[in-house]
Motif scaffolding. Structure first.
Motif, mmCIF file in Angstrom:
data_model
loop_
_atom_site.group_PDB
_atom_site.id
_atom_site.type_symbol
_atom_site.label_atom_id
_atom_site.label_comp_id
_atom_site.label_asym_id
_atom_site.label_seq_id
_atom_site.Cartn_x
_atom_site.Cartn_y
_atom_site.Cartn_z
ATOM 1 N N SER A 94 1.466 6.489 -6.794
ATOM 2 C CA SER A 94 0.370 7.226 -7.434
ATOM 3 C C SER A 94 0.505 8.723 -7.184
ATOM 4 C CB SER A 94 -0.981 6.697 -6.950
ATOM 5 O OG SER A 94 -1.029 6.763 -5.551
ATOM 6 N N ALA A 95 1.044 9.096 -6.006
ATOM 7 C CA ALA A 95 1.260 10.521 -5.760
ATOM 8 C C ALA A 95 2.353 11.065 -6.670
ATOM 9 C CB ALA A 95 1.635 10.752 -4.292
ATOM 10 N N TYR A 126 0.829 -1.200 0.000
ATOM 11 C CA TYR A 126 0.000 0.000 0.000
ATOM 12 C C TYR A 126 0.870 1.260 0.000
ATOM 13 C CZ TYR A 126 -3.164 3.595 1.669
ATOM 14 O OH TYR A 126 -3.871 4.752 1.801
ATOM 15 N N ILE A 127 1.928 1.239 0.813
ATOM 16 C CA ILE A 127 2.838 2.394 0.860
ATOM 17 C C ILE A 127 3.445 2.637 -0.520
ATOM 18 C CG2 ILE A 127 5.046 3.220 1.767
ATOM 19 C CD1 ILE A 127 4.315 1.847 4.418
ATOM 20 N N GLU A 176 0.789 4.036 -2.825
ATOM 21 C CA GLU A 176 0.424 5.406 -2.480
ATOM 22 C C GLU A 176 1.498 6.387 -2.953
ATOM 23 O OE1 GLU A 176 -2.562 7.758 -0.536
ATOM 24 O OE2 GLU A 176 -2.434 5.861 -1.604
#
Lengths: 281, 323
Positions: free
Chosen positions: B54-55, B47-48, B51
């Motif tokens: 995608s940022a 997930y990290i 995230e």
């Protein structure tokens, strides 16, 4: 010690000093042990163990009888154990190797050792055998000496095409013969062998035993063995050690020592007779 | 009286019996618990990465691969590049590895090769491990108040007399590469020392016996036999230490000077990826945050790659040990 070193073989040098061989100068190592301690524990008591020149001396006896301890005290290998303490004298080439002035490193260069577990270094076969030449600053033809040592150890034919592959890739029996080649390459006077066949299969064991008969032409050999038949097959002289548990401590000592046939056929001590008959082990 | 030998109901009769229903339930439950714990950690990691990735997408679109070869970081013109930071990260970590690696391996030899009494060695080992417990920010403060003032006269002397050598090409005006590298070397020292010690301890006793049995002095035994035998493990220790150095943030942000430039000089200020992130985040706008995320992806790739390499080398050394 250093003066004797410069001559070709120290064994000859000793004979030259007295001329004719006498009983006394037939002894390569004369071990007069009063006691050997590990910390407070007395592992070996009063034992006189002379190792005869050019012969194979076998050490036999039950477990815990101190035969390995005695063997390892002949080239100061036991000094690696911090609690080890030796009382007595071990004479080699006219010197007491336990004299404080003597460097154990030098002793081990003259009295080589082969161990129970084959322990080649993690380097090539060639480098394993050349190792001792390197640390002894050997000036001659290294390639030739490596080949000689491998031939003497009956390993040359098996490895001559792969001298630069790892020593650890060999089979157990080959590794042990590599260790023998490594030990004899720098031309030691005496070779100590601590149960050299106990990790080997019967065929490899036979090869090493056969090899020992060749080795004694050039070196004095002392061997610890768990196997009485092996002592009978290879040893000229046999020393029987036992363990004394009478005082509530386990203390090893030399029971008797003599020509192998005499010791096995007609032992002087009752204890030896019992051990040979297999009444205890 | 034996009814059914595989039935659970016969416990207590002195005969072997099957586990009860409750025991089986506990066994299953325990298995699910361990699965869940492992699964949570793995999905958190993923997930990290997702995230951050995608940022970083807007910045990836704007800057493309040019991001890795540009040294501009201009918020006003929305131009971003991290070549200087990549250089700073690798250069500072490599220098720290040279310094920390040398001392770490030396310490490992000193502790494991019989130079010290067993108990004394244990005490020393704990002290070295304590170095790992000191917070990064404390190292940073120590660097500012102790290392930099101590280095300044040395640095200016070296610059005056050996300024023609690129490493001493500039003056140390305060924070810079040299103090950062020294502190970083101390920070990776416990890692390198501990793993190298393990490598030395893994060497079987029979190898030591073989070496001394050949009549080696202690130095010969260590240099000719023990070091080559432990080489793989030591290599793994160095790579993992390098991995730690790459990601170190706080102490570096305090000490390295945060200058967006590429220089060989040990005394000039520099910047690393981690220090870039730490110092620019608080005041970054949306566009810059995305660029910072892109930089974070780059850092992540470098550290994961180095750690994977270290793990690979370590596993190879363990396998060799088994042979």
């Amino acid at each position: 010690m250093k003066n004797n070193m410069t001559k070709t073989t120290p064994l000859d040098a000793m004979e030259q000093t007295t001329g004719v061989p006498t009983e006394e100068n037939q002894i390569a190592i004369d071990a007069n042990i009063e006691a050997i301690y590990y910390g407070k524990f007395r592992a070996v008591r009063q034992s006189h163990v002379p190792i005869r020149k050019g012969e194979i001396t076998g050490f036999i006896g039950p477990s815990g009888c101190g035969k390995s301890t005695v063997l390892r005290s002949l080239n100061r290998m036991n000094d690696l154990i911090p609690t080890f303490k030796m009382k007595g004298h071990v004479h080699f080439m006219g010197q007491d190797i336990y004299d404080p002035a003597i460097d154990p490193v030098v002793v081990r260069r003259h009295i080589g050792m082969v161990f129970q577990q084959p322990n080649p270094f993690a380097m090539s076969i060639y480098d394993n055998v050349a190792f001792g030449l390197k640390i002894n600053r050997f000036k001659g033809d290294v390639n030739q000496r490596v080949e000689e040592a491998l031939r003497e150890a009956a390993l040359w034919d098996e490895v001559k095409d792969k001298l630069h592959s790892s020593g650890l890739a060999l089979s157990g029996g080959q590794q042990q013969r590599l260790c023998i080649a490594r030990a004899i390459a720098p031309n030691p006077t005496v070779l100590l062998m601590d149960e050299p066949c106990s990790a080997l299969d019967p065929i490899a064991t036979r090869k090493v035993e056969k090899l020992m008969h060749e080795l004694k032409k050039h070196y004095t050999v002392a061997i610890v063995t768990h196997n009485m038949q092996q002592a009978q097959r290879v040893a000229d002289t046999t020393a029987f050690f036992s363990v004394d548990i009478s005082d509530g401590e386990r203390c090893g000592y030399l029971v008797e020592m003599g020509k192998t046939e005499e010791l096995f056929e007609d032992p002087k001590q009752e204890l030896t007779r019992k051990y040979i008959r297999g009444e205890f082990s | 009286m034996k009814l059914d030998p595989f039935c659970a109901e016969q416990g207590g009769s002195g005969e072997p019996c099957a586990p009860s229903f409750l025991e089986i339930l506990c066994d299953r439950g325990f298995r699910w618990l361990t699965f869940a714990a492992g699964g949570i950690v793995i999905s958190l990691g993923l997930y990290i990465i997702f995230e951050i990735g995608s940022a970083a997408v807007p910045a990836m679109k704007d800057n493309g691969l040019g991001f890795f070869v540009s040294t501009t970081w201009d918020v006003a013109r929305n131009e971003f590049g991290i070549l200087a930071e990549i250089w700073g990260t690798l250069y500072s970590s490599l220098l720290a590895l040279l310094l920390g690696g040398f001392f770490g391996v030396s310490i490992a030899i000193f502790f494991t090769q019989g130079y010290l009494n067993h108990r004394v060695a244990q005490v020393f080992r704990s002290i070295i491990q304590l170095l790992a417990a000191i917070p990064s920010v404390v190292y940073g403060l120590w660097g500012i108040y102790v290392v930099i003032p101590a280095l300044r006269p040395v640095a200016s002397w070296l610059n005056e007399h050996f300024g023609f050598i690129p490493f001493f090409g500039t003056k140390l005006s305060g924070p810079g590469l040299a103090p950062a590298v020294i502190v970083l070397a101390i920070m990776i020292l416990p890692t390198v020392a501990a793993i190298s010690q393990d490598a030395f301890k893994q060497i079987p006793y029979k190898v030591k016996e073989a070496a001394y049995g050949m009549g080696t002095t202690r130095r010969e035994a260590i240099m000719l036999v023990m070091l080559p035998t432990a080489a793989n493990g030591i290599m793994g220790a160095l790579v993992l230490g390098f991995g730690r150095a790459l990601g170190e943030t706080m102490a570096l942000a305090m000490l390295i000077g945060n200058a967006n430039q590429i220089s060989l000089s040990l005394f000039s200020p520099a910047k690393t990826l981690a220090s870039l992130l730490a110092s620019n985040f608080p005041e970054a706008g949306a566009v810059e945050v995305s660029a910072l995320m892109y930089a974070a992806v780059a850092l992540l790739i470098i550290t994961v790659g180095v750690n994977a390499l270290g793990a690979f080398i370590m596993s190879r050394s363990k396998r060799q040990e088994a042979i």
